[in-house]
Enzyme design. Structure first.
Site, PDB file in Angstrom:
ATOM      1  N   LYS A   1       1.169   4.070  -2.896  1.00 36.74           N
ATOM      2  CA  LYS A   1       0.841   5.478  -2.626  1.00 36.74           C
ATOM      3  C   LYS A   1       2.017   6.405  -2.940  1.00 36.74           C
ATOM      4  O   LYS A   1       1.820   7.563  -3.289  1.00 36.74           O
ATOM      5  CB  LYS A   1       0.426   5.643  -1.158  1.00 36.74           C
ATOM      6  CG  LYS A   1      -1.021   5.254  -0.887  1.00 36.74           C
ATOM      7  CD  LYS A   1      -2.001   6.295  -1.452  1.00 36.74           C
ATOM      8  CE  LYS A   1      -3.430   5.972  -1.111  1.00 36.74           C
ATOM      9  NZ  LYS A   1      -4.403   6.935  -1.662  1.00 36.74           N
TER      10      LYS A   1
ATOM     11  N   TYR B   1       0.839  -1.211   0.000  1.00 37.08           N
ATOM     12  CA  TYR B   1       0.000   0.000   0.000  1.00 37.08           C
ATOM     13  C   TYR B   1       0.874   1.261   0.000  1.00 37.08           C
ATOM     14  O   TYR B   1       0.679   2.171  -0.810  1.00 37.08           O
ATOM     15  CB  TYR B   1      -0.915  -0.017   1.229  1.00 37.08           C
ATOM     16  CG  TYR B   1      -1.611   1.296   1.500  1.00 37.08           C
ATOM     17  CD1 TYR B   1      -2.686   1.718   0.720  1.00 37.08           C
ATOM     18  CD2 TYR B   1      -1.183   2.135   2.533  1.00 37.08           C
ATOM     19  CE1 TYR B   1      -3.322   2.932   0.970  1.00 37.08           C
ATOM     20  CE2 TYR B   1      -1.808   3.344   2.784  1.00 37.08           C
ATOM     21  CZ  TYR B   1      -2.886   3.742   2.000  1.00 37.08           C
ATOM     22  OH  TYR B   1      -3.507   4.939   2.241  1.00 37.08           O
TER      23      TYR B   1
HETATM   24  P1  NAP Z   1     -11.919   3.880   2.457  1.00 39.35           P
HETATM   25  O1  NAP Z   1     -12.986   4.152   3.457  1.00 39.35           O
HETATM   26  O2  NAP Z   1     -11.262   2.546   2.451  1.00 39.35           O
HETATM   27  O3  NAP Z   1     -12.547   4.157   1.007  1.00 39.35           O
HETATM   28  C1  NAP Z   1     -11.891   3.720  -0.161  1.00 39.35           C
HETATM   29  C2  NAP Z   1     -12.757   4.039  -1.357  1.00 39.35           C
HETATM   30  O4  NAP Z   1     -12.067   3.641  -2.550  1.00 39.35           O
HETATM   31  C3  NAP Z   1     -14.115   3.322  -1.367  1.00 39.35           C
HETATM   32  O5  NAP Z   1     -15.103   4.235  -1.753  1.00 39.35           O
HETATM   33  C4  NAP Z   1     -13.929   2.263  -2.444  1.00 39.35           C
HETATM   34  O6  NAP Z   1     -15.125   1.919  -3.124  1.00 39.35           O
HETATM   35  C5  NAP Z   1     -13.017   3.017  -3.403  1.00 39.35           C
HETATM   36  N1  NAP Z   1     -12.356   2.122  -4.363  1.00 39.35           N
HETATM   37  C6  NAP Z   1     -11.671   0.986  -4.104  1.00 39.35           C
HETATM   38  N2  NAP Z   1     -11.282   0.409  -5.256  1.00 39.35           N
HETATM   39  C7  NAP Z   1     -11.731   1.193  -6.267  1.00 39.35           C
HETATM   40  C8  NAP Z   1     -11.650   1.123  -7.676  1.00 39.35           C
HETATM   41  N3  NAP Z   1     -11.039   0.103  -8.317  1.00 39.35           N
HETATM   42  N4  NAP Z   1     -12.219   2.104  -8.415  1.00 39.35           N
HETATM   43  C9  NAP Z   1     -12.860   3.130  -7.796  1.00 39.35           C
HETATM   44  N5  NAP Z   1     -12.973   3.251  -6.463  1.00 39.35           N
HETATM   45  C10 NAP Z   1     -12.411   2.292  -5.699  1.00 39.35           C
HETATM   46  O7  NAP Z   1     -10.745   4.972   2.588  1.00 39.35           O
HETATM   47  P2  NAP Z   1     -10.738   6.372   3.373  1.00 39.35           P
HETATM   48  O8  NAP Z   1     -10.312   6.135   4.774  1.00 39.35           O
HETATM   49  O9  NAP Z   1     -11.975   7.122   3.077  1.00 39.35           O
HETATM   50  O10 NAP Z   1      -9.499   7.080   2.669  1.00 39.35           O
HETATM   51  C11 NAP Z   1      -9.674   7.876   1.492  1.00 39.35           C
HETATM   52  C12 NAP Z   1      -8.337   7.977   0.766  1.00 39.35           C
HETATM   53  O11 NAP Z   1      -7.364   8.592   1.610  1.00 39.35           O
HETATM   54  C13 NAP Z   1      -7.735   6.627   0.369  1.00 39.35           C
HETATM   55  O12 NAP Z   1      -7.047   6.821  -0.847  1.00 39.35           O
HETATM   56  C14 NAP Z   1      -6.736   6.341   1.479  1.00 39.35           C
HETATM   57  O13 NAP Z   1      -5.712   5.497   1.012  1.00 39.35           O
HETATM   58  C15 NAP Z   1      -6.245   7.739   1.790  1.00 39.35           C
HETATM   59  N6  NAP Z   1      -5.781   7.967   3.153  1.00 39.35           N
HETATM   60  C16 NAP Z   1      -6.587   7.648   4.204  1.00 39.35           C
HETATM   61  C17 NAP Z   1      -6.172   7.936   5.488  1.00 39.35           C
HETATM   62  C18 NAP Z   1      -7.032   7.610   6.682  1.00 39.35           C
HETATM   63  O14 NAP Z   1      -6.505   7.598   7.802  1.00 39.35           O
HETATM   64  N7  NAP Z   1      -8.324   7.392   6.503  1.00 39.35           N
HETATM   65  C19 NAP Z   1      -4.927   8.556   5.710  1.00 39.35           C
HETATM   66  C20 NAP Z   1      -4.150   8.879   4.600  1.00 39.35           C
HETATM   67  C21 NAP Z   1      -4.587   8.607   3.324  1.00 39.35           C
HETATM   68  P3  NAP Z   1     -16.071   0.674  -2.672  1.00 39.35           P
HETATM   69  O15 NAP Z   1     -17.026   1.254  -1.671  1.00 39.35           O
HETATM   70  O16 NAP Z   1     -16.729   0.277  -3.937  1.00 39.35           O
HETATM   71  O17 NAP Z   1     -15.174  -0.373  -2.083  1.00 39.35           O
HETATM   72  O1  G4F Z   2      -6.123   0.981  11.664  1.00 39.27           O
HETATM   73  P1  G4F Z   2      -5.022   0.456  10.824  1.00 39.27           P
HETATM   74  O2  G4F Z   2      -5.338  -0.682   9.915  1.00 39.27           O
HETATM   75  O3  G4F Z   2      -4.432   1.703  10.042  1.00 39.27           O
HETATM   76  P2  G4F Z   2      -3.004   1.960   9.331  1.00 39.27           P
HETATM   77  O4  G4F Z   2      -2.330   0.693   8.990  1.00 39.27           O
HETATM   78  O5  G4F Z   2      -2.262   2.928  10.177  1.00 39.27           O
HETATM   79  O6  G4F Z   2      -3.481   2.641   7.960  1.00 39.27           O
HETATM   80  C1  G4F Z   2      -4.454   3.677   7.957  1.00 39.27           C
HETATM   81  O7  G4F Z   2      -3.803   4.922   8.077  1.00 39.27           O
HETATM   82  C2  G4F Z   2      -2.934   5.272   6.979  1.00 39.27           C
HETATM   83  C3  G4F Z   2      -2.314   6.640   7.295  1.00 39.27           C
HETATM   84  O8  G4F Z   2      -1.182   6.488   8.092  1.00 39.27           O
HETATM   85  C4  G4F Z   2      -3.753   5.306   5.718  1.00 39.27           C
HETATM   86  F1  G4F Z   2      -2.975   5.675   4.683  1.00 39.27           F
HETATM   87  C5  G4F Z   2      -4.376   3.940   5.470  1.00 39.27           C
HETATM   88  O9  G4F Z   2      -5.197   4.013   4.302  1.00 39.27           O
HETATM   89  C6  G4F Z   2      -5.248   3.564   6.657  1.00 39.27           C
HETATM   90  O10 G4F Z   2      -6.346   4.447   6.700  1.00 39.27           O
HETATM   91  O11 G4F Z   2      -3.803  -0.025  11.760  1.00 39.27           O
HETATM   92  C7  G4F Z   2      -3.239   0.849  12.714  1.00 39.27           C
HETATM   93  C8  G4F Z   2      -2.283   0.055  13.586  1.00 39.27           C
HETATM   94  C9  G4F Z   2      -1.278  -0.796  12.799  1.00 39.27           C
HETATM   95  O12 G4F Z   2      -0.041  -0.689  13.408  1.00 39.27           O
HETATM   96  C10 G4F Z   2      -1.814  -2.214  12.918  1.00 39.27           C
HETATM   97  O13 G4F Z   2      -0.801  -3.218  12.843  1.00 39.27           O
HETATM   98  O14 G4F Z   2      -3.038  -0.875  14.350  1.00 39.27           O
HETATM   99  C11 G4F Z   2      -2.401  -2.142  14.308  1.00 39.27           C
HETATM  100  N1  G4F Z   2      -3.400  -3.166  14.622  1.00 39.27           N
HETATM  101  C12 G4F Z   2      -3.397  -3.972  15.741  1.00 39.27           C
HETATM  102  N2  G4F Z   2      -4.443  -4.788  15.716  1.00 39.27           N
HETATM  103  C13 G4F Z   2      -4.469  -3.492  13.881  1.00 39.27           C
HETATM  104  C14 G4F Z   2      -5.132  -4.518  14.576  1.00 39.27           C
HETATM  105  N3  G4F Z   2      -4.929  -2.985  12.720  1.00 39.27           N
HETATM  106  C15 G4F Z   2      -6.080  -3.511  12.223  1.00 39.27           C
HETATM  107  N4  G4F Z   2      -6.578  -2.995  11.067  1.00 39.27           N
HETATM  108  N5  G4F Z   2      -6.753  -4.533  12.855  1.00 39.27           N
HETATM  109  C16 G4F Z   2      -6.315  -5.092  14.032  1.00 39.27           C
HETATM  110  O15 G4F Z   2      -6.920  -6.008  14.580  1.00 39.27           O
END
Ligand code: NAP
Ligand code: G4F
Length: 330
Positions: free
Chosen positions: A161, A157
């Protein structure tokens, strides 16, 4: 389609940030278009109930033709590219799919904008991530990663990115397109997917309190994250695209907390002072390579854009647990 309104196209509109952003843009008077993928998307009906004002356009980030058609349909002034495989653990199990969507999908969308002749008028936001930094010993965050810190992604991932980040910057430099990136640290909230650790915990705490389950199974509890509230961060995305110049901005809180700290506050919210009896660990939730610590320095966004997060860490945990208590209690 209204002639006067500003139009925005959101990819990933059915995800966490997509929902918050659609709401914000609609409140600001935008006509909002959102990409919907799949021939029978399971989220479609619920999405249409919650966001009746969003025009859904069928397209997929891996299908260039569908993206060209989406851009022609929406004629957007602003594109927010949020669509991605966004789960780090899932990306280890599906690395090629992650590359196709999270990396190459961005190229497909940038080309769709260029090919359709929209490059001059359309501002493009790319959802970059703190996962690009990696948190390794030689590259610890110090007072916080900035826009100029070294990158060392630790997952398929993160690598995807990083490609997306650089191809976005490349289109800005090569073609003069208004392409900005937001390097966002973790942001959570009531719309967070249940597959992410914060929502998994808040949902489990509510379920345990209501007697629906007696424990939760997690992976590594030591990693630290810079956790903010998604509502604050989508406001930052919008501010990034309103700036006079395309640029790159970190959005973060400037604080970092471990999963154990999240567990402590979440269980305290329902009157449980020791979470340990309720938590089990399973290596199935651990990753082949972990990012131990993330901490961001949002000074540039605060100074240049005037962005500031409003929800702090205890406020975030409370908001999530209280939301899940309401939902599960109904
Ligand atoms: P999310 O809840 O996982 O949403 C991902 C979205 O991408 C969903 O609407 C999904 O659609 C869509 N998608 C997946 N595959 C696709 C494809 N082939 N074509 C078109 N759309 C597709 O993610 P989020 O937390 O809202 O994050 C939004 C963006 O910010 C992502 O790019 C993520 O990597 C980035 N980001 C997130 C965080 C965070 O902490 N949340 C931090 C940094 C960056 P479906 O509903 O159809 O699956
Ligand atoms: O909630 P996580 O899966 O988020 P992670 O890996 O930090 O990624 C999220 O934040 C990123 C920005 O820094 C985004 F770019 C990305 O798209 C996503 O939104 O895991 C957070 C932490 C990790 O260290 C993981 O190993 O929690 C730890 N963890 C421990 N137990 C778990 C679990 N994570 C998940 N998902 N599920 C568990 O049971």
């Amino acid at each position: 389609m209204s002639e006067d309104a500003r139009r925005a196209l959101i990819t990933g509109v059915t995800g966490q940030d997509g929902g918050h952003l659609a709401e914000l843009l609609h409140d600001q008077g935008y006509e909002v278009f959102g990409l919907l993928r799949g021939q029978r998307n399971a989220r479609k009906e619920a999405f249409e109930r919650e966001f009746p004002y969003v025009h859904l356009v069928e397209a997929d980030l891996t299908d260039q033709t569908s993206l060209i058609q989406a851009v022609i349909t929406a004629e957007p002034h602003e594109i927010y590219n949020l669509g991605a495989i966004s789960h780090v653990g899932y990306s280890f199990r599906n690395p090629q799919l992650t590359a196709d969507i999270t990396a190459k999908g961005v190229l497909n969308l940038l080309e769709a904008v260029r090919i359709t002749g929209m490059a001059e008028r359309t501002r493009f936001y790319q959802a970059s991530t703190s996962e690009m930094f990696g948190g390794l010993d030689y590259n610890r965050p110090g007072n916080g990663y900035t826009e100029d810190s070294l990158f060392h992604p630790r997952s398929p991932y993160g690598v995807a990115k990083l490609y997306a980040h650089w191809i976005a910057r490349n289109y800005r430099e090569s073609y003069g397109m208004f392409v900005s990136t937001g390097i966002l640290f973790n942001h959570e909230g009531e719309r967070r997917g249940l597959e992410f650790v914060t929502r998994k915990i808040s949902n489990a705490v509510a379920a345990i309190h209501l007697g629906h389950q007696d424990h939760v199974v997690l992976g590594d509890l030591h990693p630290k994250r810079d956790w903010g509230y998604a509502g604050d961060y989508v406001r930052g995305m919008w501010q990034i695209l309103q700036h006079s110049e395309p640029d790159d901005f970190v959005l973060a809180t400037g604080e970092t907390h471990s999963i154990e700290e999240f567990l402590t506050l979440a269980f305290q919210e329902v009157g449980i002072s020791d979470w340990r009896p309720y938590v089990r660990q399973d290596p199935a939730f651990m990753r082949p390579a972990e990012v131990d610590i993330l901490l961001g320095d949002p000074t540039k966004a605060e100074t240049i854009l005037g962005w500031k997060r409003e929800v702090d860490f205890p406020g975030l945990v409370k908001l999530m647990v209280q939301h899940d208590l309401r939902v599960l209690g109904q």
